[in-house]
Write an enzyme that holds these catalytic residues in place. Structure first.
Site, PDB file in Angstrom:
ATOM      1  N   LEU A 136     -13.571   2.423  -6.682  1.00 43.59           N
ATOM      2  CA  LEU A 136     -12.239   2.417  -6.324  1.00 43.59           C
ATOM      3  C   LEU A 136     -11.843   0.948  -6.068  1.00 43.59           C
ATOM      4  O   LEU A 136     -12.717   0.159  -5.905  1.00 43.59           O
ATOM      5  CB  LEU A 136     -12.100   2.956  -4.828  1.00 43.59           C
ATOM      6  CG  LEU A 136     -12.558   4.816  -4.726  1.00 43.59           C
ATOM      7  CD1 LEU A 136     -12.558   5.237  -3.217  1.00 43.59           C
ATOM      8  CD2 LEU A 136     -11.654   5.472  -5.598  1.00 43.59           C
ATOM      9  N   ASP A 137     -10.543   0.777  -6.305  1.00 46.19           N
ATOM     10  CA  ASP A 137      -9.895  -0.579  -6.051  1.00 46.19           C
ATOM     11  C   ASP A 137     -10.215  -1.096  -4.518  1.00 46.19           C
ATOM     12  O   ASP A 137     -10.310  -0.265  -3.534  1.00 46.19           O
ATOM     13  CB  ASP A 137      -8.323  -0.747  -6.221  1.00 46.19           C
ATOM     14  CG  ASP A 137      -7.859  -0.423  -7.593  1.00 46.19           C
ATOM     15  OD1 ASP A 137      -8.953  -0.464  -8.663  1.00 46.19           O
ATOM     16  OD2 ASP A 137      -6.942   0.253  -7.874  1.00 46.19           O
ATOM     17  N   ARG A 138     -10.158  -2.291  -4.162  1.00 48.36           N
ATOM     18  CA  ARG A 138     -10.408  -2.533  -2.727  1.00 48.36           C
ATOM     19  C   ARG A 138      -9.799  -1.920  -1.840  1.00 48.36           C
ATOM     20  O   ARG A 138     -10.083  -1.866  -0.902  1.00 48.36           O
ATOM     21  CB  ARG A 138     -10.239  -4.409  -2.907  1.00 48.36           C
ATOM     22  CG  ARG A 138     -10.536  -4.749  -1.417  1.00 48.36           C
ATOM     23  CD  ARG A 138     -10.072  -6.526  -1.554  1.00 48.36           C
ATOM     24  NE  ARG A 138     -11.108  -7.302  -2.349  1.00 48.36           N
ATOM     25  CZ  ARG A 138     -12.213  -7.370  -1.687  1.00 48.36           C
ATOM     26  NH1 ARG A 138     -12.614  -7.305  -0.617  1.00 48.36           N
ATOM     27  NH2 ARG A 138     -13.047  -8.167  -2.459  1.00 48.36           N
ATOM     28  N   THR A 140      -8.146   0.819  -2.229  1.00 44.70           N
ATOM     29  CA  THR A 140      -7.927   2.178  -2.099  1.00 44.70           C
ATOM     30  C   THR A 140      -9.201   3.002  -1.187  1.00 44.70           C
ATOM     31  O   THR A 140     -10.329   2.331  -1.469  1.00 44.70           O
ATOM     32  CB  THR A 140      -8.146   2.830  -3.499  1.00 44.70           C
ATOM     33  OG1 THR A 140      -6.896   2.321  -4.345  1.00 44.70           O
ATOM     34  CG2 THR A 140      -8.213   4.474  -3.578  1.00 44.70           C
ATOM     35  N   ARG A 238      -1.799   3.913 -10.004  1.00 45.85           N
ATOM     36  CA  ARG A 238      -0.992   2.745  -9.593  1.00 45.85           C
ATOM     37  C   ARG A 238       0.229   2.631 -10.677  1.00 45.85           C
ATOM     38  O   ARG A 238       1.357   2.346 -10.671  1.00 45.85           O
ATOM     39  CB  ARG A 238      -1.666   1.598  -9.146  1.00 45.85           C
ATOM     40  CG  ARG A 238      -2.501   1.874  -8.132  1.00 45.85           C
ATOM     41  CD  ARG A 238      -3.463   0.784  -7.825  1.00 45.85           C
ATOM     42  NE  ARG A 238      -3.001  -0.475  -7.410  1.00 45.85           N
ATOM     43  CZ  ARG A 238      -3.474  -1.643  -7.142  1.00 45.85           C
ATOM     44  NH1 ARG A 238      -4.871  -1.588  -7.588  1.00 45.85           N
ATOM     45  NH2 ARG A 238      -2.821  -2.696  -7.005  1.00 45.85           N
TER      46      ARG A 238
END
Length: 294
Positions: A136-138, A140, A238
């Protein structure tokens, strides 16, 4: 420390199979992994060492001793609390908070989720390396899957390639966003290593907005979206929502309104066959407080 062990009984249908065929077909061991087992592990038949070319008979007990796993030399084990949703001998399912990277980087080598998982492994005496299944993105939050060992990771990777891991996300986007499927290729922008965009020469990316309902928050109408990913491109949700003209609330990289200190995206659930049993399992991560807008 001992590595992972797997034991199975040879069935009537598998009578006269060679050990190598039994391992790759019945046990789902890759050929590359089988070579590693030959050199650094062991295969036993009824308690005795056996060669991969030997023939098995119905009723034989085959035990595979996998090589010990060691994390990368530069991987730092960080001690701290983990929100563990599920754990067994094959899987570790963790609820990642926002603001934490999934894996370490050169600039941030020790406080990613993977560092904390390694710290937990060391604390519990779990003798495996880190095998992260979904990143996951930082910013998220939500559910992250770790395969406990190489065989689990191999089987989970096969499931990913076969689109058998169903991942759902919850997201907030401004305005009214109807349920729909977005099938638009995504590639890197020409001006940034990090940013992505919809572009014809990108990789195929498919996002399903399954359900959408509107709420009132921040003095405006916002859509709460239930999203299923069919593919897993970097920043996929996104980028696709920005492409629709409804960038995620808080996602300033893609022109989202800075109404929250991070993008309003949460990895809510995953459904897939368990890598050991094939039984369909479901895991859920509750929506964090900062995304409870109702």
């Amino acid at each position: 420390m001992n590595g992972f062990q797997l034991q199975q009984t040879v069935s009537k249908a598998e009578d006269t199979w060679r050990v190598s065929h039994f391992c790759t077909t019945r046990l789902g061991i890759s050929r590359k992994m089988l070579v590693s087992i030959k050199h650094h592990g062991d295969i036993l038949r009824n308690g005795q060492h056996v060669n991969v070319h030997d023939v098995l008979r119905e009723g034989d007990e085959v035990q595979v001793l996998f090589p010990e796993e060691t994390p990368a030399e530069d991987m730092i084990a960080t001690q701290g609390e983990l929100d563990i949703l599920f754990e067994d001998d094959w899987l570790l399912v963790v609820n990642k908070p926002p603001g934490m990277a999934s894996i370490p980087s050169r600039l941030h080598p020790e406080r990613s989720l993977s560092n904390y998982v390694l710290g937990y492994y060391r604390q519990q005496g779990i003798p495996y390396a880190i095998h992260i299944v979904n990143r996951l993105d930082r910013d998220t939050s939500g559910l992250v899957l770790f395969a406990k060992h190489g065989l689990a990771h191999h089987r989970m990777s096969q499931m990913q390639q076969a689109n058998q891991i169903e991942r759902h996300y919850l997201a907030y986007a401004p305005g009214t966003v109807p349920a729909q499927t977005i099938d638009q290729p995504i590639g890197q922008t020409d001006h940034s290593f990090m940013e992505r965009m919809v572009r014809p020469d990108g990789q195929r990316a498919v996002t399903h907005i399954l359900n959408s309902r509107t709420i009132e928050a921040f003095n405006q109408t916002i859509s709460l979206l239930d999203i299923r990913l069919e593919t897993g491109r970097t920043h996929q949700i996104r980028v696709h929502l920005a492409f629709l003209g409804h960038p995620l609330i808080g996602d300033t990289m893609y022109s989202g309104e800075p109404l929250l200190p991070r993008q309003a995206l949460h990895s809510a659930s995953a459904v897939f066959p368990h890598p050991a049993t094939g039984e369909r399992v479901r895991f859920e991560a509750p929506l964090p407080e900062d995304l409870r807008l109702e």
